[in-house]
Write a protein that holds these residues in place. Structure first.
Motif, PDB file in Angstrom:
ATOM      1  N   SER A 177     -17.294 118.159  94.563  1.00 46.86           N
ATOM      2  CA  SER A 177     -17.060 117.508  95.861  1.00 46.86           C
ATOM      3  C   SER A 177     -16.409 116.149  95.650  1.00 46.86           C
ATOM      4  CB  SER A 177     -18.372 117.343  96.616  1.00 46.86           C
ATOM      5  OG  SER A 177     -18.157 116.656  97.835  1.00 46.86           O
ATOM      6  N   GLN A 178     -15.450 115.824  96.513  1.00 44.56           N
ATOM      7  CA  GLN A 178     -14.780 114.528  96.453  1.00 44.56           C
ATOM      8  C   GLN A 178     -15.442 113.486  97.353  1.00 44.56           C
ATOM      9  OE1 GLN A 178     -12.088 114.153  94.268  1.00 44.56           O
ATOM     10  NE2 GLN A 178     -12.798 116.204  93.674  1.00 44.56           N
ATOM     11  N   ILE A 179     -16.338 113.957  98.230  1.00 44.66           N
ATOM     12  CA  ILE A 179     -16.971 113.050  99.199  1.00 44.66           C
ATOM     13  C   ILE A 179     -18.455 113.360  99.304  1.00 44.66           C
ATOM     14  CG2 ILE A 179     -14.855 112.754 100.551  1.00 44.66           C
ATOM     15  CD1 ILE A 179     -15.998 114.860 102.508  1.00 44.66           C
ATOM     16  N   ASN A 180     -19.180 112.470  99.967  1.00 46.56           N
ATOM     17  CA  ASN A 180     -20.575 112.739 100.325  1.00 46.56           C
ATOM     18  C   ASN A 180     -20.595 113.517 101.640  1.00 46.56           C
ATOM     19  OD1 ASN A 180     -21.342 111.157  98.138  1.00 46.56           O
ATOM     20  ND2 ASN A 180     -21.508 109.291  99.384  1.00 46.56           N
ATOM     21  N   GLY A 181     -21.566 114.387 101.779  1.00 42.71           N
ATOM     22  CA  GLY A 181     -21.663 115.134 103.032  1.00 42.71           C
ATOM     23  C   GLY A 181     -22.699 116.239 102.940  1.00 42.71           C
ATOM     24  N   THR A 182     -22.880 116.911 104.076  1.00 44.15           N
ATOM     25  CA  THR A 182     -23.842 118.007 104.163  1.00 44.15           C
ATOM     26  C   THR A 182     -23.104 119.334 104.155  1.00 44.15           C
ATOM     27  OG1 THR A 182     -25.332 116.623 105.457  1.00 44.15           O
ATOM     28  CG2 THR A 182     -25.681 119.008 105.542  1.00 44.15           C
ATOM     29  N   LEU A 183     -23.612 120.284 103.364  1.00 45.07           N
ATOM     30  CA  LEU A 183     -22.980 121.595 103.264  1.00 45.07           C
ATOM     31  C   LEU A 183     -23.291 122.389 104.530  1.00 45.07           C
ATOM     32  CD1 LEU A 183     -22.922 123.753 100.023  1.00 45.07           C
ATOM     33  CD2 LEU A 183     -22.821 124.753 102.293  1.00 45.07           C
ATOM     34  N   ARG A 184     -22.258 122.649 105.303  1.00 46.38           N
ATOM     35  CA  ARG A 184     -22.447 123.310 106.580  1.00 46.38           C
ATOM     36  C   ARG A 184     -22.158 124.800 106.503  1.00 46.38           C
ATOM     37  NH1 ARG A 184     -18.433 121.825 111.360  1.00 46.38           N
ATOM     38  NH2 ARG A 184     -17.241 123.443 110.289  1.00 46.38           N
ATOM     39  N   THR A 185     -21.110 125.197 105.746  1.00 45.63           N
ATOM     40  CA  THR A 185     -20.705 126.609 105.678  1.00 45.63           C
ATOM     41  C   THR A 185     -20.472 127.001 104.223  1.00 45.63           C
ATOM     42  OG1 THR A 185     -19.617 126.455 107.830  1.00 45.63           O
ATOM     43  CG2 THR A 185     -19.017 128.326 106.423  1.00 45.63           C
ATOM     44  N   GLY A 190     -26.946 123.452 103.908  1.00 43.64           N
ATOM     45  CA  GLY A 190     -27.891 122.393 104.247  1.00 43.64           C
ATOM     46  C   GLY A 190     -28.077 121.371 103.142  1.00 43.64           C
ATOM     47  N   ASP A 191     -27.607 121.660 101.931  1.00 43.64           N
ATOM     48  CA  ASP A 191     -27.738 120.685 100.837  1.00 43.64           C
ATOM     49  C   ASP A 191     -26.917 119.446 101.146  1.00 43.64           C
ATOM     50  OD1 ASP A 191     -29.338 122.435  99.510  1.00 43.64           O
ATOM     51  OD2 ASP A 191     -27.867 123.003  97.962  1.00 43.64           O
ATOM     52  N   HIS A 192     -27.491 118.282 100.771  1.00 47.00           N
ATOM     53  CA  HIS A 192     -26.729 117.045 100.876  1.00 47.00           C
ATOM     54  C   HIS A 192     -25.939 116.874  99.584  1.00 47.00           C
ATOM     55  CE1 HIS A 192     -25.537 113.111 102.203  1.00 47.00           C
ATOM     56  NE2 HIS A 192     -25.930 112.598 101.031  1.00 47.00           N
ATOM     57  N   ILE A 193     -24.646 116.809  99.718  1.00 51.59           N
ATOM     58  CA  ILE A 193     -23.751 116.803  98.565  1.00 51.59           C
ATOM     59  C   ILE A 193     -23.301 115.372  98.272  1.00 51.59           C
ATOM     60  CG2 ILE A 193     -21.631 117.746  97.604  1.00 51.59           C
ATOM     61  CD1 ILE A 193     -23.835 119.822  98.179  1.00 51.59           C
ATOM     62  N   GLN A 194     -23.315 115.036  96.983  1.00 51.09           N
ATOM     63  CA  GLN A 194     -22.823 113.739  96.541  1.00 51.09           C
ATOM     64  C   GLN A 194     -21.422 113.889  95.970  1.00 51.09           C
ATOM     65  OE1 GLN A 194     -24.458 110.811  96.874  1.00 51.09           O
ATOM     66  NE2 GLN A 194     -26.220 111.837  97.825  1.00 51.09           N
ATOM     67  N   ALA A 195     -20.626 112.843  96.088  1.00 56.27           N
ATOM     68  CA  ALA A 195     -19.285 112.866  95.496  1.00 56.27           C
ATOM     69  C   ALA A 195     -19.400 113.085  93.989  1.00 56.27           C
ATOM     70  CB  ALA A 195     -18.552 111.561  95.789  1.00 56.27           C
ATOM     71  N   GLY A 196     -18.614 114.030  93.469  1.00 52.54           N
ATOM     72  CA  GLY A 196     -18.663 114.352  92.044  1.00 52.54           C
ATOM     73  C   GLY A 196     -19.629 115.473  91.691  1.00 52.54           C
ATOM     74  N   GLN A 197     -20.428 115.935  92.661  1.00 55.70           N
ATOM     75  CA  GLN A 197     -21.390 117.002  92.381  1.00 55.70           C
ATOM     76  C   GLN A 197     -20.686 118.348  92.253  1.00 55.70           C
ATOM     77  OE1 GLN A 197     -24.675 117.118  95.157  1.00 55.70           O
ATOM     78  NE2 GLN A 197     -25.238 119.223  94.580  1.00 55.70           N
ATOM     79  N   MET A 198     -21.155 119.163  91.306  1.00 52.72           N
ATOM     80  CA  MET A 198     -20.583 120.490  91.122  1.00 52.72           C
ATOM     81  C   MET A 198     -21.009 121.405  92.260  1.00 52.72           C
ATOM     82  SD  MET A 198     -21.163 123.228  88.039  1.00 52.72           S
ATOM     83  CE  MET A 198     -20.706 124.940  88.226  1.00 52.72           C
ATOM     84  N   LEU A 199     -20.019 122.079  92.857  1.00 50.59           N
ATOM     85  CA  LEU A 199     -20.296 123.007  93.937  1.00 50.59           C
ATOM     86  C   LEU A 199     -20.274 124.453  93.458  1.00 50.59           C
ATOM     87  CD1 LEU A 199     -18.084 121.333  96.689  1.00 50.59           C
ATOM     88  CD2 LEU A 199     -20.545 121.045  96.311  1.00 50.59           C
ATOM     89  N   MET A 200     -19.334 124.778  92.564  1.00 48.56           N
ATOM     90  CA  MET A 200     -19.252 126.138  92.041  1.00 48.56           C
ATOM     91  C   MET A 200     -18.294 126.143  90.854  1.00 48.56           C
ATOM     92  SD  MET A 200     -16.768 128.151  94.741  1.00 48.56           S
ATOM     93  CE  MET A 200     -17.922 127.940  96.084  1.00 48.56           C
ATOM     94  N   ARG A 201     -18.317 127.277  90.112  1.00 48.89           N
ATOM     95  CA  ARG A 201     -17.343 127.506  89.040  1.00 48.89           C
ATOM     96  C   ARG A 201     -16.594 128.792  89.348  1.00 48.89           C
ATOM     97  NH1 ARG A 201     -16.702 125.790  83.943  1.00 48.89           N
ATOM     98  NH2 ARG A 201     -18.772 124.824  83.928  1.00 48.89           N
ATOM     99  N   MET A 202     -15.267 128.715  89.273  1.00 46.94           N
ATOM    100  CA  MET A 202     -14.425 129.882  89.469  1.00 46.94           C
ATOM    101  C   MET A 202     -13.718 130.231  88.164  1.00 46.94           C
ATOM    102  SD  MET A 202     -12.606 129.755  93.197  1.00 46.94           S
ATOM    103  CE  MET A 202     -11.913 131.376  92.844  1.00 46.94           C
ATOM    104  N   VAL A 203     -13.627 131.533  87.892  1.00 42.08           N
ATOM    105  CA  VAL A 203     -12.924 131.983  86.689  1.00 42.08           C
ATOM    106  C   VAL A 203     -11.927 133.063  87.085  1.00 42.08           C
ATOM    107  CG1 VAL A 203     -14.799 131.431  85.108  1.00 42.08           C
ATOM    108  CG2 VAL A 203     -14.722 133.685  86.170  1.00 42.08           C
TER     109      VAL A 203
END
Length: 366
Positions: free
Chosen positions: A85-93, A193-206
Motif C-alpha cells: 500500500s502507498q497510503i494509509n486507509g481501510t480495506l473496503r473491497t 476491514g483491516d486498517h492498512i499502513q503505508a508500505g504494508q504488504m497486501l498480497m504477492r502475485m506471481v
C-alpha cells in the motif's frame, strides 16, 4: 783324409746358407701377402636389420556432434511482485481470493476513499483561482501596473496549486490497487476491514505462464554460450520443459569463479515448480568431433589431454584435444583433424617422434 776341424767348418757353413735362404724366402712370401692385402678392399660385414615397434591403430573419422552443457539450477517465477500500500486507509473491497488468477489492470483491492475526493475538488478549485490571479497579473504587468516580483509570486502560487492537485489525485488513485501483470495471487495476508499502513504488504502475485531458471556455469565452459541457445529443463519427476537461454553474466562470482545464466522456460500447463531445483541442458552449436574410448586418452608433459597417433611417415605424434563430454560409453573430443590414425595398442611403449610399424584394425572406427 781331411782334417776334422775343416769338416765341421764346412757343415756349419752349409747350415748357415740354408738358414739364410729360408729367411729370405719367408720375407719374400710375406711381402707378397702384405701387398695383396693392401690392394684388396676388406669385405663389408653383413647389415643387421632394425626391428620397428609394432603398434595397433584404428582410423577415426569426425562425425557431427551436438554438444550439451549440463548444470544444476533453480526455477523461479517469470515475474513475482510483492504489492504494498502507498497510503494509509481501510480495506473496503477485496476483489480477488488467494490462488485466483488476475489479468493485468484488473482491480485487486479497494481502500476507502474517505475525504480524498473532496481534497481533489478543493485542489482543483484552488488551482483555478491561482491561474486566474496569474492571468490578471500578467495583463497588469504589460501595462506596468504590477511589479515583476508580484508577478513571480502569482506564478509560484499557481504552480504550488497544480502540484497540490496532482498529489490529491494520486492519493485518491492509490485507493484502487490493480494487478501490475497477469498472474496468480500467491499470498493474501489481509482481510476486509483491516486498517492498512503505508508500505504494508497486501498480497504477492506471481506469473508462472513462463518460468525463469538460474544456474552457475564454470568459467571454463561459459565461452561457448550465447543468448538464444535452446535449453531443456528436467524436473525432479523426470518431466521436461523447453526454453531459451536469455542472459549470461559478464562478471564471474568472486567466490566460485562461475558465471550466472538465466533461461526463459515455457510452462503452458502452469506447473507449480517455481522455487524447485532442476537440471538444465543447454544445446551448444553443432560441430565435428570424434567419438573415442576414454581408455585412449593420455596426458603429455604439459598436462594437456590428447591421443597418440601415427602420421604419414609412421611416426608417433601426440595430438592435443578438447574434451567435449564423457560418459560410461565413451567420450566426444574436438580440436582434432577430420581423419586420424589413432594408436589403440602399444602407445605406452613408443616415444613421440619414433617410427613404428602401424597395423590397422580391420574393424570400422566407432
Amino acid at each position: 783324409m781331411q782334417h776334422p776341424v775343416l769338416l765341421r767348418l764346412r757343415r756349419a757353413s752349409s747350415v748357415l746358407i740354408a738358414l739364410t735362404l729360408f729367411v729370405l724366402l719367408a720375407i719374400w712370401l710375406s711381402s707378397g701377402t702384405i701387398q695383396q692385402a693392401s690392394s684388396v678392399a676388406p669385405e663389408k660385414p653383413d647389415t643387421i636389420p632394425v626391428s620397428l615397434l609394432r603398434v595397433e591403430t584404428e582410423l577415426f573419422t569426425a562425425q557431427p556432434y551436438q554438444p550439451v552443457l549440463v548444470a544444476q539450477g533453480q526455477i523461479q517465477p517469470f515475474r513475482s511482485s510483492q504489492i504494498t500500500s502507498q497510503i494509509n486507509g481501510t480495506l473496503r473491497t477485496l476483489a480477488v481470493e488467494q490462488g485466483s488468477v488476475a489479468s493485468a489492470g484488473t482491480l485487486l483491492i479497494q481502500l476507502a476513499e474517505e475525504n480524498r475526493p473532496d481534497e481533489v475538488a478543493k485542489s482543483e478549485a484552488n488551482l483555478k483561482l491561482r491561474e486566474s490571479e496569474l492571468a490578471s497579473g500578467q495583463r497588469l504587468r504589460r501595462d506596468n501596473l504590477l511589479s515583476e516580483t508580484e508577478l513571480l509570486r502569482l506564478g509560484a502560487a499557481a504552480k504550488t496549486a497544480s502540484a497540490e492537485l496532482a498529489a490529491a489525485r494520486l492519493e485518491l488513485a492509490h485507493t484502487r490497487i490493480e494487478a501490475p501483470f497477469s498472474g496468480i495471487v500467491d499470498e493474501l495476508p489481509v482481510e476486509i476491514g483491516d486498517h492498512i499502513q503505508a508500505g504494508q504488504m497486501l498480497m504477492r502475485m506471481v506469473d508462472i505462464d513462463k518460468l525463469k531458471l538460474t544456474a552457475q556455469i564454470p568459467q571454463q565452459q561459459v565461452a561457448d554460450l550465447t543468448p538464444g541457445l535452446d535449453v531443456t529443463v528436467t524436473l525432479l519427476n523426470g518431466q521436461q520443459l523447453s526454453g531459451k537461454l536469455t542472459f549470461i553474466a559478464s562478471l564471474a562470482d568472486s567466490n566460485t569463479r562461475s558465471f550466472r545464466i538465466e533461461a526463459s522456460i515455457d510452462n503452458p500447463d502452469r506447473l507449480r515448480v517455481a522455487g524447485a531445483s532442476a537440471t538444465v541442458s543447454i544445446s551448444l552449436p553443432r560441430q565435428q568431433a570424434h567419438r573415442i574410448s576414454p581408455a585412449l586418452l593420455a596426458l603429455n608433459n604439459e598436462g594437456l589431454p590428447g591421443l597418440y597417433a601415427v602420421d604419414d611417415e609412421q611416426r608417433v605424434r601426440f595430438m592435443p584435444l578438447r574434451l567435449l563430454s564423457i560418459d560410461n560409453e565413451g567420450a566426444w573430443a574436438g580440436g582434432l583433424p577430420e581423419e586420424l590414425e589413432v594408436i589403440t595398442l602399444g602407445a605406452g611403449f613408443a616415444s613421440e617422434g619414433e617410427q613404428v610399424e602401424a597395423i590397422r584394425r580391420s574393424e570400422e572406427s566407432s
